[in-house]
Design a protein around this motif. Structure first.
Motif, PDB file in Angstrom:
ATOM      1  N   LYS A 186       3.591   1.032  -9.991  1.00  0.00           N
ATOM      2  CA  LYS A 186       3.376   1.288  -8.562  1.00  0.00           C
ATOM      3  C   LYS A 186       4.519   0.723  -7.726  1.00  0.00           C
ATOM      4  N   GLU A 226       0.848  -1.184   0.000  1.00  0.00           N
ATOM      5  CA  GLU A 226       0.000   0.000   0.000  1.00  0.00           C
ATOM      6  C   GLU A 226       0.885   1.236   0.000  1.00  0.00           C
ATOM      7  N   HIS A 227       0.877   1.957  -1.146  1.00  0.00           N
ATOM      8  CA  HIS A 227       1.765   3.132  -1.226  1.00  0.00           C
ATOM      9  C   HIS A 227       1.417   4.022  -2.412  1.00  0.00           C
ATOM     10  N   PRO A 228       0.536   4.980  -2.263  1.00  0.00           N
ATOM     11  CA  PRO A 228      -0.442   5.087  -1.174  1.00  0.00           C
ATOM     12  C   PRO A 228      -1.640   4.183  -1.412  1.00  0.00           C
ATOM     13  N   SER A 229      -1.930   3.892  -2.701  1.00  0.00           N
ATOM     14  CA  SER A 229      -3.012   2.960  -3.004  1.00  0.00           C
ATOM     15  C   SER A 229      -2.437   1.541  -3.065  1.00  0.00           C
ATOM     16  N   SER A 230      -3.297   0.561  -2.899  1.00  0.00           N
ATOM     17  CA  SER A 230      -2.834  -0.824  -2.821  1.00  0.00           C
ATOM     18  C   SER A 230      -2.616  -1.407  -4.214  1.00  0.00           C
ATOM     19  N   ARG A 286      -5.593  -7.901   2.429  1.00  0.00           N
ATOM     20  CA  ARG A 286      -6.854  -7.189   2.234  1.00  0.00           C
ATOM     21  C   ARG A 286      -7.957  -7.842   3.048  1.00  0.00           C
TER      22      ARG A 286
END
Length: 347
Positions: A129, A67-71, A208
């Protein structure tokens, strides 16, 4: 920690255990779970081929979720000393065609054609990501290759006019691909550094956990209450003299409630309340309920009316940072000698 079974998959399995088969959502939940199970088996089957690669000092990470920032989640991440590789696993069967213009995958089985998103675009987004994650944590960047792997032996790939065909593989191709990449990219970091990177990534893994009852519009009152007998599976066992007893087969048990506690922990976002547990175990005493929870090793959070209890395994897997400090319940969590139920096993 990278669990053997994803928490989300365990949530759906828990729901199927206490959702009546007559419930209108039961067929959908069963289909959803089986789809997850098939995907997991596909990822597991690739492990064999990854391990066949004659490349020293590889680290293989399955199901890494950051998570960084979204997963984002990677089916398989391979960490080498001179390169890295991401594998997106697909279990499709039938005839597969990649359309370069529409960026769509189509599958044809028995004359029926279905469309899917282009998995190469998916794995490329995951890579972008991950590259940001590594950069922001000042981790050495290496050439990183992205592939889609079809693990079903019955799949037929139609790639003759697809420009990215070299990135679409069958499972049998994976060992030779990794060996070729290792030959092309000699080591630039040490084995110790690679191991430290793998450890850092695993330590930042976040499982999750979804609110699946709310998502599928299932009420708590829809679920089956009571403790099932570990011998004949009938409900509900009676609580007598600190034991559970089955009125059908006379089986006695001291820990038959542990599966129910674990299912509830999964379905509540790991926040068990005494009232909910008492309702599902169908016992009269609130104090007896509290003792069953704490003796099972659950961790207490909050005070007074805000008290809830969490399973330590789920806490570790989700890295769930509570706003409340853990309070000593009089029982240790893992080292207490009490059994803690997790997916049909004791831990």
């Amino acid at each position: 920690m990278l669990p053997e079974i994803p928490i989300l998959m365990e949530q759906y399995r828990a729901l199927l255990e206490i959702l009546p088969e007559q419930h209108p959502e039961y067929p959908n939940m069963l289909t959803y779970y089986r789809r997850q199970e098939a995907g997991r088996k596909g990822e597991d089957s690739l492990c064999y081929y990854l391990e066949q690669a004659q490349v020293p000092s590889l680290h293989l990470l399955n199901g890494l979720r950051l998570e960084h920032p979204s997963s984002f989640q990677l089916d398989w991440l391979v960490l080498g000393l001179g390169f890295r590789a991401i594998f997106e696993v697909k279990s499709h069967t039938g005839e597969i065609y990649f359309d370069a213009k529409s960026h769509q995958l189509t599958r044809t089985i028995a004359g029926v054609t279905e469309g899917f998103d282009d998995p190469l675009l998916q794995v490329d987004r995951q890579y972008a990501k991950m590259r940001t994650f590594l950069s922001d944590h000042v981790i050495y960047q290496l050439p990183t290759y992205r592939f889609v792997v079809f693990v079903n032996r019955n799949v037929i790939l139609r790639l003759h006019d697809y420009p990215e065909y070299k990135r679409v593989l069958t499972a049998q191709q994976v060992p030779s691909i990794l060996e070729a990449l290792a030959e092309q990219h000699p080591p630039v970091i040490s084995e110790e550094a690679n191991q430290a990177i793998a450890h850092f990534l695993v330590n930042n893994h976040r499982e999750r956990m979804a609110s699946i009852l709310e998502k599928h519009h299932i009420l708590w009152d829809d679920l089956i209450k009571g403790v099932p007998c570990p011998n004949c599976s009938r409900r509900s066992m009676n609580r007598t003299r600190m034991r559970w007893q089955c009125e059908y087969c006379d089986t006695r048990s001291t820990d038959a409630h542990l599966p129910v506690l674990y299912y509830l922990a999964l379905l509540t976002g790991n926040q068990l309340t005494k009232r909910l547990v008492q309702s599902f175990l169908q016992i009269e005493s609130g104090e007896a309920t509290r003792k069953l929870i704490t003796r099972a090793g659950y961790v207490k959070f909050g005070v007074k009316k805000g008290v809830y209890y969490s399973h330590p395994y789920i806490l570790a897997a989700t890295k769930n940072e509570s706003g409340h400090k853990s309070q000593k319940s009089g029982h240790k969590t893992i080292e207490s000698g009490h059994k803690i139920y997790k997916s049909g096993h004791e831990i």
